[in-house]
Design a protein around this motif. Sequence first.
Motif, PDB file in Angstrom:
ATOM      1  N   GLY A 102     -12.265 -50.778 -15.465  1.00 27.25           N
ATOM      2  CA  GLY A 102     -12.323 -49.582 -15.255  1.00 27.25           C
ATOM      3  C   GLY A 102     -12.102 -49.402 -13.532  1.00 27.25           C
ATOM      4  O   GLY A 102     -12.272 -48.228 -13.225  1.00 27.25           O
ATOM      5  N   CYS A 118     -12.035 -43.768  -8.146  1.00 33.51           N
ATOM      6  CA  CYS A 118     -13.430 -43.973  -7.913  1.00 33.51           C
ATOM      7  C   CYS A 118     -13.315 -45.200  -6.653  1.00 33.51           C
ATOM      8  O   CYS A 118     -13.026 -46.467  -7.043  1.00 33.51           O
ATOM      9  N   LYS A 143     -21.689 -49.289 -13.545  1.00 34.93           N
ATOM     10  CA  LYS A 143     -20.638 -49.166 -12.491  1.00 34.93           C
ATOM     11  C   LYS A 143     -20.560 -47.773 -12.007  1.00 34.93           C
ATOM     12  O   LYS A 143     -20.662 -46.815 -12.977  1.00 34.93           O
ATOM     13  N   THR A 173     -18.771 -44.696 -11.676  1.00 34.18           N
ATOM     14  CA  THR A 173     -17.856 -44.018 -12.320  1.00 34.18           C
ATOM     15  C   THR A 173     -17.255 -42.768 -11.364  1.00 34.18           C
ATOM     16  O   THR A 173     -17.892 -42.300 -10.423  1.00 34.18           O
ATOM     17  N   TRP A 174     -16.037 -42.322 -11.664  1.00 33.88           N
ATOM     18  CA  TRP A 174     -15.496 -41.312 -10.899  1.00 33.88           C
ATOM     19  C   TRP A 174     -16.151 -40.089 -11.032  1.00 33.88           C
ATOM     20  O   TRP A 174     -16.754 -39.401  -9.980  1.00 33.88           O
ATOM     21  N   ARG A 179     -19.664 -40.043 -11.735  1.00 27.88           N
ATOM     22  CA  ARG A 179     -20.826 -39.944 -11.104  1.00 27.88           C
ATOM     23  C   ARG A 179     -20.553 -39.866  -9.478  1.00 27.88           C
ATOM     24  O   ARG A 179     -21.459 -39.207  -8.585  1.00 27.88           O
TER      25      ARG A 179
END
Length: 189
Positions: A8, A62, A144, A146-147, A149
């Motif tokens: 990701g 991200c 992880k 994320t974009w 978040r």
Amino acid sequence: MKIVSVYGGCEAAVTARARFGWVKFEECGELLRGRRFPLKLKGNIYGSCMRPAMLYGSETWCLRGRDMAILRRTERVMCGVNLIDKKRAEDLRGMLGLEESVEQLAKANGVRWYGHVLRRDGDHALRRALECRVTGPRKRGRPKMTWKRQVEEETWKVGLRKEDASNRVRWREGERAVADEVRRVRPPP
């Protein structure tokens, strides 16, 4: 060209875009590497040719620290400065006459894209993908970044809400504030 790794991350995309920036750098090599040209001229060329090539598609990245380091290397090379010289990135940008860093522009691009998606209808594919929730058990440990978040945290820091996306003037002010916030959060040397 969107490249997302199996885990990701966007490091492959950042590296690919940095290569495009280096291609532009090589096209203007004598001008950007030579010592006889003023740094402000180099900064203007960097801001108009290289940085847009490197940041193309950055709306959905991200970014982590490693990714930022990949994008920031060009500024050091243009100034003729090595890491051993211990010059801060802010000082290098000042030498080149640049107000905003690559990091600031990338994060502002992400906020701009987030506002664009929020202005879409609720049944649009982009909006549905943004609102999508993954069900099932989650892996152990910290999730992880994320974009979504990352962008939501950045907008929250400057006081933007999802409802503000319909007010484009307010959203643009928030984009600028996000760029300024990135500049202020940097720890002092």
